[in-house]
Design a protein around this motif. Sequence first.
Motif, PDB file in Angstrom:
ATOM      1  N   ARG A  87       0.854  -1.186   0.000  1.00 21.07           N
ATOM      2  CA  ARG A  87       0.000   0.000   0.000  1.00 21.07           C
ATOM      3  C   ARG A  87       0.884   1.227   0.000  1.00 21.07           C
ATOM      4  O   ARG A  87       1.953   1.229   0.613  1.00 21.07           O
ATOM      5  N   THR A 100      -8.405  -3.009  -6.440  1.00 24.09           N
ATOM      6  CA  THR A 100      -7.307  -3.045  -5.461  1.00 24.09           C
ATOM      7  C   THR A 100      -6.367  -1.871  -5.672  1.00 24.09           C
ATOM      8  O   THR A 100      -5.886  -1.263  -4.704  1.00 24.09           O
ATOM      9  N   ALA A 148      -4.882   0.661  -2.973  1.00 25.38           N
ATOM     10  CA  ALA A 148      -3.428   0.632  -2.713  1.00 25.38           C
ATOM     11  C   ALA A 148      -2.767   1.985  -2.961  1.00 25.38           C
ATOM     12  O   ALA A 148      -1.772   2.316  -2.319  1.00 25.38           O
ATOM     13  N   ILE A 179     -12.297  -1.313  -0.666  1.00 27.79           N
ATOM     14  CA  ILE A 179     -12.873  -1.669  -1.963  1.00 27.79           C
ATOM     15  C   ILE A 179     -14.377  -1.361  -1.982  1.00 27.79           C
ATOM     16  O   ILE A 179     -14.926  -0.915  -2.989  1.00 27.79           O
ATOM     17  N   SER A 225      -6.315  -5.802 -13.102  1.00 27.72           N
ATOM     18  CA  SER A 225      -5.390  -5.854 -11.952  1.00 27.72           C
ATOM     19  C   SER A 225      -4.386  -4.705 -11.937  1.00 27.72           C
ATOM     20  O   SER A 225      -3.734  -4.487 -10.918  1.00 27.72           O
ATOM     21  N   PHE A 267       0.729  -4.435  -6.105  1.00 22.71           N
ATOM     22  CA  PHE A 267      -0.463  -4.406  -5.252  1.00 22.71           C
ATOM     23  C   PHE A 267      -0.799  -5.768  -4.642  1.00 22.71           C
ATOM     24  O   PHE A 267      -1.829  -5.901  -3.977  1.00 22.71           O
ATOM     25  N   THR A 293      -1.926  -8.497  -6.107  1.00 19.03           N
ATOM     26  CA  THR A 293      -3.226  -8.969  -6.571  1.00 19.03           C
ATOM     27  C   THR A 293      -3.045  -9.741  -7.876  1.00 19.03           C
ATOM     28  O   THR A 293      -1.925  -9.988  -8.317  1.00 19.03           O
ATOM     29  N   GLU A 299      -7.982 -12.603  -8.294  1.00 20.89           N
ATOM     30  CA  GLU A 299      -8.174 -11.981  -6.982  1.00 20.89           C
ATOM     31  C   GLU A 299      -9.128 -10.781  -7.106  1.00 20.89           C
ATOM     32  O   GLU A 299      -9.953 -10.539  -6.212  1.00 20.89           O
ATOM     33  N   GLU A 300      -9.042 -10.043  -8.203  1.00 22.30           N
ATOM     34  CA  GLU A 300      -9.948  -8.904  -8.403  1.00 22.30           C
ATOM     35  C   GLU A 300     -11.401  -9.383  -8.493  1.00 22.30           C
ATOM     36  O   GLU A 300     -12.306  -8.758  -7.941  1.00 22.30           O
ATOM     37  N   ARG A 325     -12.407 -10.432  -4.910  1.00 27.99           N
ATOM     38  CA  ARG A 325     -12.651  -9.286  -4.033  1.00 27.99           C
ATOM     39  C   ARG A 325     -13.933  -8.541  -4.433  1.00 27.99           C
ATOM     40  O   ARG A 325     -14.666  -8.050  -3.579  1.00 27.99           O
TER      41      ARG A 325
END
Length: 368
Positions: free
Chosen positions: A64, A259, A263, A270, A289, A295, A297, A301-302, A305
């Motif tokens: 981050r 993300t 970040a 989110i 991504s 990040f 990710t 993963e996106e 999430r």
Amino acid sequence: MPIPMSATRSALESFIHAMPKVELHIHLEGSVSAATLRELARAKGHLDPDVAQWISAREAGGYRYATFMEFIEAFKFVALMLKTPADYALATTRLMEQFARENVRYAEVTLSAGVILWKGQPLEAVVEAVLEAAQSAERRLGVQVNWIFDAVRQFGPEPARQVAEWAGRYRDQGVVAFGIGGDEVRGPVELFAAVFRRARELGLRAVAHAGETAGPDSVRRAVEMLGAERIGHGLAAAQDSTVLALLRDRAIPLEVCLTSNVATGRLKRIEDHPLRRLMTEGLTVSLNSDDPGLFATSLEEEFRRARVAFSLSPGELILLSQNAARSAFLPRDARERLCAEITQTCQSPNRSGRLDAAPLAGLDHSNS
Ligand SMILES: [Zn+2]
């Protein structure tokens, strides 16, 4: 009966993995992971202390950035680690392998040609190495990629013009678009109108990061003054109904990067992203991504999430994947083939290697 969390997660992950995916907004440099940086150092036979420190910070969870400029510095740090055409080729190969692992069938990858020129590297040699690595991986892995050459807003219009010319030279070798990214405030849209006109003359498609760090007007001007055909991020559009209407009326897709926006400090969580609003307003929205190496990710993963944060249904996850296919800079028949493949895979429960019915049923009745 509620589905146990572990079963749901597993079902969700299987669903997302099995679904064919398209990535439209990912930077080659930002895809470089700590592991790839280690590999680059091993190939050179030494690990500089500042690179070792960088890798340790990432591996300790430092994904981050307090401000957008801190993120830009991180991006620059990795870009500076790519010192030779062979380094760029390795980054390309690792990214292609990641696409294959995630069942990404097609991607448009952004190469920061503006940064390569700024570093004083021979762009031609880098591009040749990248294209060769990509072609070799395409044959081996069955993942198709095209390229977007990106200029840095805060460097101004002249370096951007050079990037557009270079992109035009490689148009027949998979470079499909020209774009701008970076600092929207120090590099406002009006500086680049002539450059985008030139890019269009060269037969390139037009993209712009906009509404990432600046307000909705930055999105409006990217569409009206640059002729941007897709907007990177665009989350500020949700603040202005006239900008939403403009995007909807002109069918300009948004490349959402959830993300990334957290970040780089734009959003706290989110859940604060206007994804649901953008979808209900009828915009064509895809998930992306952006800089997965910076990040922590991935495209899968996106999706995971997004599902968790916005309680998206399986149908909505499929729609997001199809939106990416529809927004790709590919001929119509290729876009339709990708959409059909997504539909077919997600709706054929009993064929080998395809999604089975249980995860779909589980997802339909679960809110997690
Ligand atoms: Zn980006």
